[in-house]
Design a protein around this motif. Structure first.
Motif, mmCIF file in Angstrom:
data_model
loop_
_atom_site.group_PDB
_atom_site.id
_atom_site.type_symbol
_atom_site.label_atom_id
_atom_site.label_comp_id
_atom_site.label_asym_id
_atom_site.label_seq_id
_atom_site.Cartn_x
_atom_site.Cartn_y
_atom_site.Cartn_z
ATOM 1 N N ALA A 250 6.411 5.311 -1.496
ATOM 2 C CA ALA A 250 7.803 5.010 -1.847
ATOM 3 C C ALA A 250 8.290 5.974 -2.921
ATOM 4 C CB ALA A 250 7.933 3.565 -2.317
ATOM 5 N N ARG A 251 7.471 6.214 -3.934
ATOM 6 C CA ARG A 251 7.846 7.163 -4.990
ATOM 7 C C ARG A 251 8.008 8.559 -4.414
ATOM 8 N NH1 ARG A 251 3.825 4.406 -7.328
ATOM 9 N NH2 ARG A 251 4.395 2.895 -8.901
ATOM 10 N N SER A 252 7.095 8.947 -3.538
ATOM 11 C CA SER A 252 7.140 10.270 -2.935
ATOM 12 C C SER A 252 8.402 10.441 -2.080
ATOM 13 C CB SER A 252 5.884 10.474 -2.079
ATOM 14 O OG SER A 252 5.894 11.727 -1.457
ATOM 15 N N LEU A 253 8.694 9.452 -1.231
ATOM 16 C CA LEU A 253 9.882 9.528 -0.373
ATOM 17 C C LEU A 253 11.178 9.483 -1.170
ATOM 18 C CD1 LEU A 253 8.719 7.219 2.535
ATOM 19 C CD2 LEU A 253 9.176 9.674 2.692
ATOM 20 N N ALA A 254 11.147 8.865 -2.348
ATOM 21 C CA ALA A 254 12.348 8.760 -3.185
ATOM 22 C C ALA A 254 12.554 9.975 -4.084
ATOM 23 C CB ALA A 254 12.260 7.500 -4.050
ATOM 24 N N SER A 255 11.564 10.845 -4.175
ATOM 25 C CA SER A 255 11.672 11.976 -5.103
ATOM 26 C C SER A 255 12.745 12.968 -4.655
ATOM 27 C CB SER A 255 10.325 12.680 -5.238
ATOM 28 O OG SER A 255 9.987 13.326 -4.028
ATOM 29 N N SER B 259 0.820 -1.214 0.000
ATOM 30 C CA SER B 259 0.000 0.000 0.000
ATOM 31 C C SER B 259 0.853 1.264 0.000
ATOM 32 C CB SER B 259 -0.943 0.011 1.207
ATOM 33 O OG SER B 259 -0.204 0.166 2.404
ATOM 34 N N HIS B 260 2.164 1.108 0.135
ATOM 35 C CA HIS B 260 3.083 2.249 0.155
ATOM 36 C C HIS B 260 3.734 2.522 -1.197
ATOM 37 C CE1 HIS B 260 3.277 1.125 4.564
ATOM 38 N NE2 HIS B 260 2.890 2.384 4.583
ATOM 39 N N ASP B 261 3.220 1.949 -2.289
ATOM 40 C CA ASP B 261 3.891 2.170 -3.571
ATOM 41 C C ASP B 261 3.948 3.652 -3.934
ATOM 42 O OD1 ASP B 261 1.146 2.094 -3.973
ATOM 43 O OD2 ASP B 261 1.258 0.985 -5.855
ATOM 44 N N VAL B 262 2.881 4.396 -3.693
ATOM 45 C CA VAL B 262 2.892 5.838 -3.956
ATOM 46 C C VAL B 262 3.805 6.543 -2.957
ATOM 47 C CG1 VAL B 262 1.471 7.935 -4.009
ATOM 48 C CG2 VAL B 262 0.621 5.827 -5.041
ATOM 49 N N LEU C 93 9.065 6.800 11.684
ATOM 50 C CA LEU C 93 8.550 5.519 11.222
ATOM 51 C C LEU C 93 7.311 5.738 10.366
ATOM 52 C CD1 LEU C 93 8.908 3.708 14.651
ATOM 53 C CD2 LEU C 93 10.412 3.481 12.665
ATOM 54 N N VAL C 94 7.210 5.002 9.265
ATOM 55 C CA VAL C 94 6.061 5.100 8.369
ATOM 56 C C VAL C 94 4.938 4.223 8.920
ATOM 57 C CG1 VAL C 94 5.214 4.666 6.026
ATOM 58 C CG2 VAL C 94 7.519 5.602 6.376
ATOM 59 N N ASP C 95 3.777 4.826 9.083
ATOM 60 C CA ASP C 95 2.615 4.094 9.579
ATOM 61 C C ASP C 95 2.190 3.035 8.560
ATOM 62 O OD1 ASP C 95 2.732 5.826 11.723
ATOM 63 O OD2 ASP C 95 0.983 6.998 11.117
ATOM 64 N N GLY C 96 1.793 1.860 9.059
ATOM 65 C CA GLY C 96 1.331 0.782 8.198
ATOM 66 C C GLY C 96 2.430 -0.058 7.582
ATOM 67 N N ALA C 97 3.687 0.172 7.972
ATOM 68 C CA ALA C 97 4.803 -0.626 7.455
ATOM 69 C C ALA C 97 4.756 -2.022 8.068
ATOM 70 C CB ALA C 97 6.135 0.040 7.781
ATOM 71 N N SER C 98 5.322 -3.007 7.369
ATOM 72 C CA SER C 98 5.291 -4.380 7.882
ATOM 73 C C SER C 98 6.234 -4.577 9.064
ATOM 74 C CB SER C 98 5.603 -5.387 6.778
ATOM 75 O OG SER C 98 6.896 -5.199 6.277
ATOM 76 N N HIS D 298 2.220 11.883 0.624
ATOM 77 C CA HIS D 298 1.363 10.686 0.684
ATOM 78 C C HIS D 298 1.801 9.739 1.797
ATOM 79 C CE1 HIS D 298 -0.284 11.988 -3.129
ATOM 80 N NE2 HIS D 298 0.937 12.154 -3.547
ATOM 81 N N VAL D 299 2.407 10.293 2.852
ATOM 82 C CA VAL D 299 2.999 9.455 3.887
ATOM 83 C C VAL D 299 2.542 9.920 5.273
ATOM 84 C CG1 VAL D 299 5.168 8.582 4.827
ATOM 85 C CG2 VAL D 299 5.045 9.234 2.422
ATOM 86 N N THR D 300 2.072 8.965 6.077
ATOM 87 C CA THR D 300 1.735 9.244 7.468
ATOM 88 C C THR D 300 2.827 8.619 8.331
ATOM 89 O OG1 THR D 300 -0.604 9.102 6.903
ATOM 90 C CG2 THR D 300 -0.050 9.006 9.232
#
Length: 162
Positions: free
Chosen positions: A82-87, A77-80, A107-112, A95-97
Motif C-alpha cells: 500500500a505504501r509502495s503503490l501510494a508513493s 499483508s499488503h501494508d508495505v 489486480l493485486v495478488d492476495g487481495a481479499s 513490493h507488489v505482485t
C-alpha cells in the motif's frame, strides 16, 4: 468547534478508519496504479462501486480511459505494498505482485476482493471527482484480513473483546 482550517479538517476526516484499495490497469503495456481509501459499494443492480480521486492526481488521467480497471481490496499483508503503490516516486510495484485480466484490469495478488470494472461516470465534487465504476466480474478470498487507513497511517485490525 474548531474554526474551519483545511489541515485541521483533513486531520478530523482521518479519524474515520477506512479500507484501502488499489486501483490499476495495464496501459500501453505498463502497469499503472494508485491507492484510494474512499472506496464504497454503490449498487447491486446494476453492480456499481465508487471511489474519490483528487483533481490534481497525475495517475488518474492515465487510468480513466482504460478498457478495464482493477479494484483490489488490500489485505493486512499488503501494508508495505500500500505504501509502495501510494508513493509519488520510485517503483510503485517494488513490493507488489499483480495479475492483468484480458480487459487490462490490474489486480493485486492476495487481495481479499478483486473487481474487474469499467468507468461508468465521473462526478465533479469540489477538489475531487467521484468515480463510479461498473463491476464486470469479481472474486473473493474470505480469509484475508484488511489493511486500514487511519490518521494518515496504514494499520491492521486489533483484537476485539466482545
Amino acid at each position: 468547534m474548531t474554526a474551519f482550517d483545511p489541515a485541521a479538517l483533513r486531520e478530523a476526516f482521518g479519524h474515520f478508519p477506512s479500507g484501502v484499495v488499489a486501483v490499476g490497469a495495464e496501459v500501453d503495456g505498463t502497469r499503472v496504479a494508485m491507492v484510494a481509501s474512499s472506496f464504497v459499494s454503490v449498487s447491486l443492480d446494476p453492480a456499481l462501486v465508487a471511489f474519490c480521486v483528487q483533481n490534481t492526481s497525475t495517475t488518474w488521467p492515465r487510468l480513466e480511459h482504460a478498457a478495464g480497471i482493477g479494484i483490489s481490496v488490500l489485505g493486512e499483508s499488503h501494508d508495505v505494498a500500500a505504501r509502495s503503490l501510494a508513493s509519488r516516486t520510485g517503483d510503485r510495484f517494488a513490493h507488489v505482485t499483480t495479475t492483468t485480466t484480458p480487459s487490462g484490469a490490474l489486480l493485486v495478488d492476495g487481495a481479499s476482493v478483486r473487481l474487474d470494472t469499467t468507468v461508468d461516470q465521473q462526478v465533479p465534487a469540489g477538489d475531487h471527482a467521484i468515480v463510479v465504476l461498473r463491476v464486470n466480474g469479481f472474486e473473493v478470498s474470505g480469509d484475508v484480513e484488511p489493511v486500514l487507513f487511519h490518521r494518515s497511517r496504514f494499520r491492521r485490525f486489533g483484537a476485539f473483546a466482545s
